[in-house]
Structures are given as C-alpha cells and as structure tokens.
Design an enzyme around this catalytic site. Sequence first.
Site, PDB file in Angstrom:
ATOM      1  N   ARG A  85      -0.106  -0.896  -7.102  1.00 55.94           N
ATOM      2  CA  ARG A  85      -0.269  -2.036  -6.178  1.00 55.94           C
ATOM      3  C   ARG A  85      -1.049  -3.157  -6.863  1.00 55.94           C
ATOM      4  NH1 ARG A  85      -1.160  -4.139  -0.874  1.00 55.94           N
ATOM      5  NH2 ARG A  85      -3.331  -4.603  -0.383  1.00 55.94           N
ATOM      6  N   HIS A  96      -2.791   3.138  -6.322  1.00 48.08           N
ATOM      7  CA  HIS A  96      -3.619   1.934  -6.230  1.00 48.08           C
ATOM      8  C   HIS A  96      -3.386   1.029  -7.429  1.00 48.08           C
ATOM      9  CE1 HIS A  96      -5.842   3.136  -2.706  1.00 48.08           C
ATOM     10  NE2 HIS A  96      -6.217   4.266  -3.266  1.00 48.08           N
ATOM     11  N   TYR A 118      -7.435 -13.153  -9.049  1.00 48.56           N
ATOM     12  CA  TYR A 118      -7.372 -14.350  -9.886  1.00 48.56           C
ATOM     13  C   TYR A 118      -8.586 -14.449 -10.808  1.00 48.56           C
ATOM     14  CZ  TYR A 118      -3.465 -16.095  -7.126  1.00 48.56           C
ATOM     15  OH  TYR A 118      -2.231 -16.251  -6.538  1.00 48.56           O
ATOM     16  N   ARG A 149       0.847  -1.189   0.000  1.00 51.52           N
ATOM     17  CA  ARG A 149       0.000   0.000   0.000  1.00 51.52           C
ATOM     18  C   ARG A 149       0.886   1.242   0.000  1.00 51.52           C
ATOM     19  NH1 ARG A 149      -2.044  -3.754   3.604  1.00 51.52           N
ATOM     20  NH2 ARG A 149      -4.167  -4.507   3.133  1.00 51.52           N
ATOM     21  N   LYS A 182      -4.350  -2.045  10.145  1.00 51.33           N
ATOM     22  CA  LYS A 182      -5.696  -2.197  10.694  1.00 51.33           C
ATOM     23  C   LYS A 182      -5.899  -3.583  11.300  1.00 51.33           C
ATOM     24  CE  LYS A 182      -7.168   1.871   9.476  1.00 51.33           C
ATOM     25  NZ  LYS A 182      -7.480   2.881  10.496  1.00 51.33           N
ATOM     26  N   HIS A 229      -3.884  -8.953   3.043  1.00 49.11           N
ATOM     27  CA  HIS A 229      -5.350  -9.054   3.063  1.00 49.11           C
ATOM     28  C   HIS A 229      -5.787  -9.924   4.236  1.00 49.11           C
ATOM     29  CE1 HIS A 229      -5.541  -8.313  -1.570  1.00 49.11           C
ATOM     30  NE2 HIS A 229      -5.550  -7.187  -0.893  1.00 49.11           N
TER      31      HIS A 229
END
Length: 377
Positions: free
Chosen positions: A325, A322, A358, A188, A230, A348
């Site tokens: 990434r 973004h 995928y 990120r 987070k 994730h």
Amino acid sequence: MYSWKLVPADRTPAGKRDDLSLREKEKAIERDADDGIDTARAAKMSFNSLFQMYLGTKGKIKDKSREKYKQLWILHVEGSSLGQMSISAIKKVHIQKFYSELSREGYADATIRMYHNNLIMPALEFAVDNDLIRKNPAKGCLEGYEGIRKREALTRREQQVFLDFVKSNSSYRVYLPMILVMIGTACRIGEVCGLTWSDVDMKGRTVNINHQLSYEKVNGQAAYYITTPKTESGNRVLPMTDQVYRAFAEQKKLNRTLGKNGFYEVDGYRNFVFLNANGRPFTVSLFNAALGRMVKRYNEIETEAARREKRELVLLPHISNHILRHTGCTRMAESGMDPKVLQTIMGHSDIAVTMRIYNHVDQERIEREMKKMEYAI
C-alpha cells in the site's frame, strides 16, 4: 492533597520530585468545582473502568467490533500501569511512554496508531465530555511520532524485481493480480480482501470501496466479518488504471480456471474477488505469509545465482501488505499527483497523513527532480 511546597515560591526539598504547590492545587480544585468537573470521582476511577464505561455507551458499534476492542484492550492496556492508573492522574507523558513501550516490543506504527485513534483517545475524550477530566491528555501524543519500525516503500527497482519474480514463478504467479491491485489502488488489505465482483465495475473501470473484511477472534473464536470504513473518507470510488483493469481481468480468468466459485458468504457479502486455495477470502496473515515466502525464495535463488555468476547481490527487503500500500501511494506521489487527490484515493481523513508520503525523498527521486531543471533553465 499533598505537596512539598505551600506556595509556588517555596523550594522543593533536595531529592524530592518537583510538583505544584498546595495553594496551586487548591485553586485547581476550586476551578474544577466551579466548572462542574467531578475531580473526586475521576481520582477513584481507573482507566480500565473508564474504558468499560465508554464501550458500554457505544450503541451503534457492532458486536464483533465491540468484542475486538475488548480483546485489544485486554491484550496490552488492562494489565499495564496506564490501564490501572486513575484517569485524573494520567498525563501526556504516561501515554507517550505506553506507545514507546509498544514500539520497543516490535509493534508496527499502524498498530500503535490504531490503539491511539480507536481506544485511548476516544475513551479519554468520553471522560472530558462527561466532566470527569478537564482536558484530554492523549491529544498531540502522536504529533511527530516516529516508531522504531519505519515502513519503507519499495524502490522502483525493487518493485520491478519483485513483480518479475512473482510473474515468472509457477508457484507464486497466482498472487500477481492481487499484488498488482494492491499497488495500483494503494488500498488497505482489508479493503482488497473484502472486494466482491459487484464492487468492481469492469465496464466503467471503477472500484467501489465501501467495506472491509476482517478475520479476528470474536467471543474466543476466529471468524470472518465485515466492517464499514472508520470514517466517511474511507468510502470512495477509484478509477482503474490499465494495469489494475488487466489484473482484475486476469483474476476473473484465474478463478474460472481453478474452479473457484463465489459461494462463500460473510455477513451477506459473497462472490469475493480474491480467494485462497480453499475458496475463501484471503486473510491478512495468510497473505503476509505468502509474501514472506516469495521474498525468501527469491533471495535464496538470487544468492545462489550471484555466487555462481560472481556478481553483486540484488536482494529484496521484507514485504508486507502495508508496504505494498505504501509503495502504491509513493508511486502516485512521485508521479506528481495532487495531494488532495491522493488523500481521497488513500481514504485518509487527515491530509497530514498523506503529506508524510511527500516528505519522504530518496536519492532516486532527487535525481529525477533535478533533471527537470534542464528544461526550466
């Protein structure tokens, strides 16, 4: 309680909105009373009031993060019909409508998911935990969600064209190491901006991701601050590819050549890897603006060259942090990387998020996979 029907078998008058019958509503009230659900209090409490109560109970949250959440709530939720609605009246459809409105206004899917995961979903879960409502209407609101602004990875050709241009341009080549690290690690933007040299083990060839750097308004004033990931899955140690290793080595050399020192400090962190012209860490807006200038300049040069040479244009699409990434993640998926490994690399918490990569199949990938059949038959 009011209803156009006394019992379920009654018909709703023409032109009136169908609703539960009065007897059904009475049973729901009795059930809530038996289970200790405070229906009366929920009917009087707005979503705005609930959010303030929820935020007030978050003792472990940092002051800067608390202020950020308040500002985000004020920005889009407070004045909306959703924010002013009583929490007992909120249904799944109201939340989905709110997300759709944000999407139509042009907000990225990542922004909408942030509102869902960090603000709306946990605030309503707080109401469930405190017996104000029976179930969380936000659950499942983003299942199968497809926003207006879809984020597409760069194709292999676009990626190579972009990197070749940045490398050859005297004004933009200073950004090349950071761009290569972003694609090579699929981190990120906040994680990359927050990297310090103590996080980068050149001997062991690993990158330790354990914090992020943000630049936001706090108490009305923009400032840098450090946040932790987070979720626990955000903490990870990534092995370096040769390309990433060379990019870090080039950045270290670049910092010395340009006289950029690591004295600038943010919440006890210093010696940041990627520094702007002022010797401070990059911000998301500054980096995205630089990417925008690169794409614009390349497209200008390419348009003129194609016209002069009377050939087909090879233009670049919009590129943001973004997309870099997402491009890195897509290249890893295309290489056949195990989904659980990719989930760890990406940080994730949910494998479903990783699997969306995928599920995206382009023509180039189809052709490569079909060629494998030549050796299998």
